[in-house]
Scaffold this motif. Structure first.
Motif, PDB file in Angstrom:
ATOM      1  N   VAL A 120      46.197   3.951   6.885  1.00  0.00           N
ATOM      2  CA  VAL A 120      47.190   5.033   6.925  1.00  0.00           C
ATOM      3  C   VAL A 120      47.142   5.743   8.276  1.00  0.00           C
ATOM      4  N   PHE A 121      45.928   6.158   8.700  1.00  0.00           N
ATOM      5  CA  PHE A 121      45.804   6.857   9.981  1.00  0.00           C
ATOM      6  C   PHE A 121      46.232   5.961  11.141  1.00  0.00           C
ATOM      7  N   GLY A 122      45.813   4.685  11.103  1.00  0.00           N
ATOM      8  CA  GLY A 122      46.209   3.745  12.146  1.00  0.00           C
ATOM      9  C   GLY A 122      47.717   3.584  12.218  1.00  0.00           C
ATOM     10  N   TRP A 123      48.366   3.546  11.051  1.00  0.00           N
ATOM     11  CA  TRP A 123      49.817   3.400  11.011  1.00  0.00           C
ATOM     12  C   TRP A 123      50.501   4.621  11.611  1.00  0.00           C
ATOM     13  N   ILE A 124      50.029   5.808  11.241  1.00  0.00           N
ATOM     14  CA  ILE A 124      50.624   7.047  11.762  1.00  0.00           C
ATOM     15  C   ILE A 124      50.424   7.153  13.271  1.00  0.00           C
ATOM     16  N   PHE A 125      49.194   6.860  13.741  1.00  0.00           N
ATOM     17  CA  PHE A 125      48.923   6.923  15.183  1.00  0.00           C
ATOM     18  C   PHE A 125      49.748   5.880  15.943  1.00  0.00           C
ATOM     19  N   THR A 126      49.907   4.683  15.350  1.00  0.00           N
ATOM     20  CA  THR A 126      50.708   3.636  15.994  1.00  0.00           C
ATOM     21  C   THR A 126      52.162   4.057  16.100  1.00  0.00           C
ATOM     22  N   LEU A 127      52.684   4.693  15.062  1.00  0.00           N
ATOM     23  CA  LEU A 127      54.062   5.183  15.091  1.00  0.00           C
ATOM     24  C   LEU A 127      54.244   6.216  16.206  1.00  0.00           C
ATOM     25  N   THR A 128      53.300   7.147  16.301  1.00  0.00           N
ATOM     26  CA  THR A 128      53.365   8.175  17.346  1.00  0.00           C
ATOM     27  C   THR A 128      53.284   7.550  18.733  1.00  0.00           C
ATOM     28  N   SER A 129      52.373   6.604  18.893  1.00  0.00           N
ATOM     29  CA  SER A 129      52.206   5.923  20.178  1.00  0.00           C
ATOM     30  C   SER A 129      53.450   5.121  20.552  1.00  0.00           C
ATOM     31  N   THR A 130      54.098   4.520  19.562  1.00  0.00           N
ATOM     32  CA  THR A 130      55.331   3.772  19.811  1.00  0.00           C
ATOM     33  C   THR A 130      56.431   4.691  20.322  1.00  0.00           C
ATOM     34  N   ILE A 131      56.554   5.859  19.722  1.00  0.00           N
ATOM     35  CA  ILE A 131      57.566   6.831  20.155  1.00  0.00           C
ATOM     36  C   ILE A 131      57.298   7.281  21.591  1.00  0.00           C
ATOM     37  N   LEU A 132      56.019   7.576  21.887  1.00  0.00           N
ATOM     38  CA  LEU A 132      55.680   8.005  23.251  1.00  0.00           C
ATOM     39  C   LEU A 132      55.939   6.900  24.277  1.00  0.00           C
ATOM     40  N   SER A 133      55.607   5.655  23.926  1.00  0.00           N
ATOM     41  CA  SER A 133      55.878   4.540  24.843  1.00  0.00           C
ATOM     42  C   SER A 133      57.369   4.367  25.060  1.00  0.00           C
ATOM     43  N   GLY A 134      58.159   4.585  24.008  1.00  0.00           N
ATOM     44  CA  GLY A 134      59.617   4.506  24.153  1.00  0.00           C
ATOM     45  C   GLY A 134      60.150   5.587  25.084  1.00  0.00           C
ATOM     46  N   ILE A 135      59.610   6.793  24.958  1.00  0.00           N
ATOM     47  CA  ILE A 135      60.017   7.894  25.846  1.00  0.00           C
ATOM     48  C   ILE A 135      59.665   7.565  27.287  1.00  0.00           C
ATOM     49  N   LEU A 136      58.441   7.068  27.495  1.00  0.00           N
ATOM     50  CA  LEU A 136      57.984   6.765  28.854  1.00  0.00           C
ATOM     51  C   LEU A 136      58.713   5.563  29.456  1.00  0.00           C
ATOM     52  N   ALA A 137      59.056   4.586  28.614  1.00  0.00           N
ATOM     53  CA  ALA A 137      59.744   3.389  29.120  1.00  0.00           C
ATOM     54  C   ALA A 137      61.194   3.682  29.473  1.00  0.00           C
ATOM     55  N   CYS A 138      61.825   4.601  28.761  1.00  0.00           N
ATOM     56  CA  CYS A 138      63.246   4.874  28.976  1.00  0.00           C
ATOM     57  C   CYS A 138      63.503   5.963  30.009  1.00  0.00           C
ATOM     58  N   ARG A 139      62.459   6.652  30.421  1.00  0.00           N
ATOM     59  CA  ARG A 139      62.646   7.738  31.377  1.00  0.00           C
ATOM     60  C   ARG A 139      62.950   7.204  32.764  1.00  0.00           C
ATOM     61  N   ARG A 140      63.876   7.838  33.434  1.00  0.00           N
ATOM     62  CA  ARG A 140      64.250   7.422  34.782  1.00  0.00           C
ATOM     63  C   ARG A 140      63.166   7.846  35.762  1.00  0.00           C
ATOM     64  N   GLU A 141      62.859   6.931  36.648  1.00  0.00           N
ATOM     65  CA  GLU A 141      61.857   7.222  37.678  1.00  0.00           C
ATOM     66  C   GLU A 141      62.454   8.154  38.727  1.00  0.00           C
ATOM     67  N   ASN A 142      61.623   9.106  39.181  1.00  0.00           N
ATOM     68  CA  ASN A 142      62.038   9.970  40.282  1.00  0.00           C
ATOM     69  C   ASN A 142      61.776   9.246  41.594  1.00  0.00           C
ATOM     70  N   ILE A 143      62.829   8.910  42.302  1.00  0.00           N
ATOM     71  CA  ILE A 143      62.676   8.195  43.555  1.00  0.00           C
ATOM     72  C   ILE A 143      62.496   9.211  44.670  1.00  0.00           C
TER      73      ILE A 143
END
Length: 200
Positions: A162-185
């Motif tokens: 249960v804890f692993g699933w919840i942490f994985t879900l949170t980590s997935t959301i954060l990775s999605g935010i970081l992957a979709c964010r535009r880089e500051n050039i």
């Protein structure tokens, strides 16, 4: 930039927690299977001396923990490296983990519910020995503490899932935010300066 760094640190910490859940789950599953095999051996040896050892004994059941260990390691690495492609790969592995472990989580909850149910009324506990009366065979005796340990480990594995699933879900959301964010050039911007007239 500060907010992106903060999200990366949070992703690294949560991914480390996912990794910890995976390692704990692997250890607990290994111990649980050994205790279950001992319990089955004790019971079946009283029923029939020539029983067959269960086929799952030879399987590396601790491998189920890898479902959390792999995305945990990848998330921790991506938090330090901060490459967009690593965030995307981590997100894909995490989504697969969420799907697979969601199914196993449902199975684990059902199994824990079966283990937590009270022993049959035909079973009597005397000290540390539980004796179950049966109309088909002789009385079956087993170690009550062993059964309690199996129940406890089953609950522990389910909690880690249960804890692993919840942490994985949170980590997935954060990775999605970081992957979709535009880089500051950041670079040098050229500007045209008005020409100055010199008077001789």
């Amino acid at each position: 930039m500060f907010e992106k760094s903060r999200h990366s640190i949070a992703n690294g910490i949560i991914s480390a927690l996912v990794l910890g859940c995976g390692i704990a789950m692997s250890v607990m599953i290994s111990v649980l299977v050994k205790k279950e095999i001992k319990f089955i051996d004790d019971v079946l040896s009283q029923i029939d001396g020539g029983y067959i050892t269960p086929s799952f004994v030879s399987l590396p059941v601790w491998i189920f923990g890898l479902a959390y260990i792999v995305p945990g390691v990848m998330g921790t690495i991506s938090a330090f490296a901060r490459y967009k492609c690593l965030y995307i790969v981590h997100m894909v592995f995490s989504i697969l983990t969420l799907l697979v472990m969601g199914i196993f989580l449902i199975i684990a909850i059902i199994a824990v519910g079966a283990l937590a149910s009270a022993p049959p009324t035909s079973c009597v506990q005397t000290g540390n020995v539980c004796t179950c009366h049966n109309s088909y065979t002789d009385d079956i005796k087993y170690d009550c503490d062993l059964m309690s340990n199996i129940r406890g480990l089953g609950v522990g594995v389910s909690v880690m899932m249960v804890f692993g699933w919840i942490f994985t879900l949170t980590s997935t959301i954060l990775s999605g935010i970081l992957a979709c964010r535009r880089e500051n050039i950041q670079g040098v911007q050229m500007q045209n300066m008005p020409s100055k007239a010199y008077i001789h």
